[in-house]
Design a protein around this motif. Structure first.
Motif, PDB file in Angstrom:
ATOM      1  N   LEU A 130     -10.924  66.042  88.450  1.00 34.39           N
ATOM      2  CA  LEU A 130     -10.909  64.921  89.397  1.00 34.39           C
ATOM      3  C   LEU A 130     -10.830  65.506  90.802  1.00 34.39           C
ATOM      4  O   LEU A 130      -9.761  65.545  91.412  1.00 34.39           O
ATOM      5  CB  LEU A 130      -9.718  63.995  89.116  1.00 34.39           C
ATOM      6  CG  LEU A 130      -9.677  63.340  87.736  1.00 34.39           C
ATOM      7  CD1 LEU A 130      -8.334  62.656  87.512  1.00 34.39           C
ATOM      8  CD2 LEU A 130     -10.824  62.355  87.583  1.00 34.39           C
ATOM      9  N   ASP A 131     -11.950  65.948  91.314  1.00 39.13           N
ATOM     10  CA  ASP A 131     -11.932  66.678  92.584  1.00 39.13           C
ATOM     11  C   ASP A 131     -12.599  65.912  93.715  1.00 39.13           C
ATOM     12  O   ASP A 131     -13.318  66.477  94.536  1.00 39.13           O
ATOM     13  CB  ASP A 131     -12.602  68.046  92.420  1.00 39.13           C
ATOM     14  CG  ASP A 131     -12.306  68.963  93.607  1.00 39.13           C
ATOM     15  OD1 ASP A 131     -11.341  68.673  94.347  1.00 39.13           O
ATOM     16  OD2 ASP A 131     -13.049  69.936  93.810  1.00 39.13           O
ATOM     17  N   SER A 132     -12.370  64.606  93.757  1.00 39.72           N
ATOM     18  CA  SER A 132     -12.821  63.814  94.893  1.00 39.72           C
ATOM     19  C   SER A 132     -12.009  62.531  94.927  1.00 39.72           C
ATOM     20  O   SER A 132     -11.441  62.107  93.912  1.00 39.72           O
ATOM     21  CB  SER A 132     -14.318  63.484  94.797  1.00 39.72           C
ATOM     22  OG  SER A 132     -14.555  62.535  93.775  1.00 39.72           O
ATOM     23  N   LEU A 133     -11.977  61.892  96.095  1.00 36.32           N
ATOM     24  CA  LEU A 133     -11.268  60.623  96.196  1.00 36.32           C
ATOM     25  C   LEU A 133     -11.944  59.554  95.354  1.00 36.32           C
ATOM     26  O   LEU A 133     -11.276  58.688  94.775  1.00 36.32           O
ATOM     27  CB  LEU A 133     -11.203  60.181  97.657  1.00 36.32           C
ATOM     28  CG  LEU A 133     -10.310  61.025  98.572  1.00 36.32           C
ATOM     29  CD1 LEU A 133     -10.409  60.519 100.007  1.00 36.32           C
ATOM     30  CD2 LEU A 133      -8.850  60.997  98.107  1.00 36.32           C
ATOM     31  N   LEU A 134     -13.268  59.595  95.281  1.00 33.96           N
ATOM     32  CA  LEU A 134     -13.983  58.612  94.482  1.00 33.96           C
ATOM     33  C   LEU A 134     -13.640  58.756  93.008  1.00 33.96           C
ATOM     34  O   LEU A 134     -13.400  57.760  92.312  1.00 33.96           O
ATOM     35  CB  LEU A 134     -15.487  58.766  94.701  1.00 33.96           C
ATOM     36  CG  LEU A 134     -16.377  57.701  94.058  1.00 33.96           C
ATOM     37  CD1 LEU A 134     -16.014  56.313  94.569  1.00 33.96           C
ATOM     38  CD2 LEU A 134     -17.847  58.004  94.340  1.00 33.96           C
ATOM     39  N   ALA A 135     -13.575  60.000  92.522  1.00 34.27           N
ATOM     40  CA  ALA A 135     -13.210  60.228  91.124  1.00 34.27           C
ATOM     41  C   ALA A 135     -11.783  59.769  90.853  1.00 34.27           C
ATOM     42  O   ALA A 135     -11.497  59.176  89.803  1.00 34.27           O
ATOM     43  CB  ALA A 135     -13.373  61.709  90.778  1.00 34.27           C
ATOM     44  N   LEU A 136     -10.876  60.029  91.790  1.00 27.42           N
ATOM     45  CA  LEU A 136      -9.495  59.587  91.627  1.00 27.42           C
ATOM     46  C   LEU A 136      -9.408  58.066  91.595  1.00 27.42           C
ATOM     47  O   LEU A 136      -8.679  57.498  90.778  1.00 27.42           O
ATOM     48  CB  LEU A 136      -8.626  60.132  92.765  1.00 27.42           C
ATOM     49  CG  LEU A 136      -8.092  61.551  92.618  1.00 27.42           C
ATOM     50  CD1 LEU A 136      -7.379  61.976  93.891  1.00 27.42           C
ATOM     51  CD2 LEU A 136      -7.138  61.644  91.431  1.00 27.42           C
ATOM     52  N   GLN A 137     -10.142  57.422  92.479  1.00 24.49           N
ATOM     53  CA  GLN A 137     -10.117  55.958  92.512  1.00 24.49           C
ATOM     54  C   GLN A 137     -10.622  55.379  91.197  1.00 24.49           C
ATOM     55  O   GLN A 137     -10.031  54.436  90.649  1.00 24.49           O
ATOM     56  CB  GLN A 137     -10.970  55.443  93.663  1.00 24.49           C
ATOM     57  CG  GLN A 137     -10.968  53.928  93.784  1.00 24.49           C
ATOM     58  CD  GLN A 137     -12.122  53.425  94.632  1.00 24.49           C
ATOM     59  OE1 GLN A 137     -13.252  53.876  94.490  1.00 24.49           O
ATOM     60  NE2 GLN A 137     -11.834  52.514  95.529  1.00 24.49           N
ATOM     61  N   GLN A 138     -11.701  55.935  90.667  1.00 21.16           N
ATOM     62  CA  GLN A 138     -12.264  55.426  89.430  1.00 21.16           C
ATOM     63  C   GLN A 138     -11.318  55.646  88.259  1.00 21.16           C
ATOM     64  O   GLN A 138     -11.124  54.747  87.428  1.00 21.16           O
ATOM     65  CB  GLN A 138     -13.621  56.084  89.175  1.00 21.16           C
ATOM     66  CG  GLN A 138     -14.688  55.677  90.181  1.00 21.16           C
ATOM     67  CD  GLN A 138     -15.950  56.510  90.093  1.00 21.16           C
ATOM     68  OE1 GLN A 138     -15.970  57.597  89.499  1.00 21.16           O
ATOM     69  NE2 GLN A 138     -17.023  56.015  90.690  1.00 21.16           N
ATOM     70  N   PRO A 154     -14.038  53.317 109.234  1.00 20.78           N
ATOM     71  CA  PRO A 154     -13.522  54.116 108.116  1.00 20.78           C
ATOM     72  C   PRO A 154     -14.635  54.767 107.320  1.00 20.78           C
ATOM     73  O   PRO A 154     -15.695  54.162 107.094  1.00 20.78           O
ATOM     74  CB  PRO A 154     -12.747  53.097 107.275  1.00 20.78           C
ATOM     75  CG  PRO A 154     -13.294  51.764 107.672  1.00 20.78           C
ATOM     76  CD  PRO A 154     -13.713  51.884 109.096  1.00 20.78           C
ATOM     77  N   ALA A 155     -14.406  55.995 106.903  1.00 19.24           N
ATOM     78  CA  ALA A 155     -15.401  56.718 106.113  1.00 19.24           C
ATOM     79  C   ALA A 155     -15.477  56.138 104.708  1.00 19.24           C
ATOM     80  O   ALA A 155     -14.467  55.735 104.124  1.00 19.24           O
ATOM     81  CB  ALA A 155     -15.036  58.200 106.049  1.00 19.24           C
ATOM     82  N   ALA A 156     -16.680  56.114 104.160  1.00 20.86           N
ATOM     83  CA  ALA A 156     -16.868  55.661 102.783  1.00 20.86           C
ATOM     84  C   ALA A 156     -16.408  56.747 101.821  1.00 20.86           C
ATOM     85  O   ALA A 156     -16.496  57.947 102.121  1.00 20.86           O
ATOM     86  CB  ALA A 156     -18.339  55.328 102.542  1.00 20.86           C
ATOM     87  N   LEU A 157     -15.892  56.325 100.670  1.00 17.16           N
ATOM     88  CA  LEU A 157     -15.511  57.303  99.657  1.00 17.16           C
ATOM     89  C   LEU A 157     -16.763  57.953  99.092  1.00 17.16           C
ATOM     90  O   LEU A 157     -17.792  57.299  98.902  1.00 17.16           O
ATOM     91  CB  LEU A 157     -14.730  56.625  98.539  1.00 17.16           C
ATOM     92  CG  LEU A 157     -13.384  56.002  98.914  1.00 17.16           C
ATOM     93  CD1 LEU A 157     -12.664  55.509  97.662  1.00 17.16           C
ATOM     94  CD2 LEU A 157     -12.505  56.984  99.672  1.00 17.16           C
ATOM     95  N   ASP A 158     -16.659  59.256  98.821  1.00 24.02           N
ATOM     96  CA  ASP A 158     -17.803  59.966  98.270  1.00 24.02           C
ATOM     97  C   ASP A 158     -17.296  61.061  97.341  1.00 24.02           C
ATOM     98  O   ASP A 158     -16.112  61.092  96.982  1.00 24.02           O
ATOM     99  CB  ASP A 158     -18.686  60.540  99.393  1.00 24.02           C
ATOM    100  CG  ASP A 158     -17.911  61.435 100.358  1.00 24.02           C
ATOM    101  OD1 ASP A 158     -16.918  62.071  99.924  1.00 24.02           O
ATOM    102  OD2 ASP A 158     -18.293  61.505 101.542  1.00 24.02           O
ATOM    103  N   HIS A 159     -18.194  61.949  96.964  1.00 21.16           N
ATOM    104  CA  HIS A 159     -17.845  62.995  95.994  1.00 21.16           C
ATOM    105  C   HIS A 159     -17.455  64.315  96.666  1.00 21.16           C
ATOM    106  O   HIS A 159     -17.441  65.356  95.999  1.00 21.16           O
ATOM    107  CB  HIS A 159     -19.003  63.221  95.025  1.00 21.16           C
ATOM    108  CG  HIS A 159     -19.195  62.082  94.057  1.00 21.16           C
ATOM    109  ND1 HIS A 159     -18.323  61.836  93.017  1.00 21.16           N
ATOM    110  CD2 HIS A 159     -20.145  61.115  93.997  1.00 21.16           C
ATOM    111  CE1 HIS A 159     -18.731  60.772  92.341  1.00 21.16           C
ATOM    112  NE2 HIS A 159     -19.838  60.317  92.913  1.00 21.16           N
ATOM    113  N   ARG A 160     -17.158  64.288  97.957  1.00 19.55           N
ATOM    114  CA  ARG A 160     -16.704  65.522  98.594  1.00 19.55           C
ATOM    115  C   ARG A 160     -15.454  66.041  97.895  1.00 19.55           C
ATOM    116  O   ARG A 160     -14.546  65.263  97.594  1.00 19.55           O
ATOM    117  CB  ARG A 160     -16.383  65.288 100.063  1.00 19.55           C
ATOM    118  CG  ARG A 160     -17.562  65.414 100.996  1.00 19.55           C
ATOM    119  CD  ARG A 160     -17.113  65.213 102.429  1.00 19.55           C
ATOM    120  NE  ARG A 160     -16.542  63.879 102.634  1.00 19.55           N
ATOM    121  CZ  ARG A 160     -15.791  63.549 103.676  1.00 19.55           C
ATOM    122  NH1 ARG A 160     -15.481  64.457 104.582  1.00 19.55           N
ATOM    123  NH2 ARG A 160     -15.336  62.310 103.799  1.00 19.55           N
ATOM    124  N   PRO A 161     -15.335  67.353  97.674  1.00 14.94           N
ATOM    125  CA  PRO A 161     -14.119  67.904  97.062  1.00 14.94           C
ATOM    126  C   PRO A 161     -12.888  67.575  97.900  1.00 14.94           C
ATOM    127  O   PRO A 161     -12.959  67.472  99.131  1.00 14.94           O
ATOM    128  CB  PRO A 161     -14.393  69.412  97.029  1.00 14.94           C
ATOM    129  CG  PRO A 161     -15.877  69.530  97.054  1.00 14.94           C
ATOM    130  CD  PRO A 161     -16.370  68.386  97.894  1.00 14.94           C
TER     131      PRO A 161
END
Length: 235
Positions: free
Chosen positions: A213-221, A28-35
């Motif tokens: 909130l333009d990334s999965l990491l931002a959404l998770q946080q 599985p890919a790690a969460l990051d700041h990709r849009p």
């Protein structure tokens, strides 16, 4: 070389080709700041023999990919699993999967390998994702000896976070599709529910971007912070 590869203890027995496929599944890919618009995400829905996560079994998988900000209809997955000793229960009135479809379904190990190859390294989205995550993880462990580590995001949690004005803190999929005026052709069918969830996800991602909130990491946080506040208010 033996036709079967046996796992020790009570693990499943797999054909060598199946074991090779299992070994080759993507990490599985790690969460990051990709849009969000650059992500590939897999939206899934499961139909099961019931709601008991310890006893009931996975019957059908439906999924569609969101790729680069749009639903990619060329990337869809649908499969009914073969269950030799399946007994018809009350859930058939909900999911409508005929016993003949289950009898003619795909052998579970093959079906689950096909699905995980479709998923690749992508994060997963679902509505009430906790149920889907646990049922999928259990099926993968039983049929493949595989530990599911892919990240799940729950649309049922993201929706009230991003749209508090809707006042649907515990809204179901029907509530949210009505709120946004989405037309759902069929309910309690894995592929149709996955598509409805994907359409809802795209609306929510648009609202997330407006809230920076333009990334999965931002959404998770943001979701984790929101959940902490919700728990504090309930004490």
């Amino acid at each position: 070389m033996s036709q079967f590869t046996w796992f020790s203890g009570r693990g499943p027995a797999l054909l060598e080709a199946q074991l090779d496929r299992r070994i080759g599944l993507a990490e599985p890919a790690a969460l990051d700041h990709r849009p969000l618009g650059e992500q590939r995400l897999v939206v899934l829905d499961l139909e099961t023999s019931g709601l008991d996560m310890k006893r009931d079994r996975l019957l059908s998988i439906g999924a569609v990919a969101i790729d680069r900000g749009a639903i990619d209809f060329s990337q869809q997955f649908e499969c009914t699993l073969h269950r030799l000793d399946h007994k018809v229960g009350p859930s058939v009135l909900i999911h409508g999967i005929a016993p003949s479809a289950i009898a003619n379904g795909v052998e579970p190990a093959e079906a689950l390998l096909d699905f995980m190859e479709f998923v690749g390294d992508s994060p997963l989205l679902a509505f009430h994702a906790g149920f889907d995550q646990r049922m999928l993880a259990r099926a993968l462990k039983q049929s493949l000896g595989y530990s599911l580590r892919h990240r799940f995001f729950d649309i049922a949690e993201l929706a009230p976070l991003l749209c508090p004005q809707a006042k649907l803190p515990r809204g179901g999929l029907d509530d949210w599709t009505r709120y946004f005026g989405l037309q759902v052709q069929q309910r309690h069918h894995a592929s149709a529910d996955a598509l409805a969830t994907a359409e809802l996800a795209l609306i929510l991602f648009s609202k997330a971007r407006r809230q920076q909130l333009d990334s999965l990491l931002a959404l998770q946080q943001r979701l984790a912070s929101w959940q902490r506040r919700q728990r504090a208010h309930s004490l």
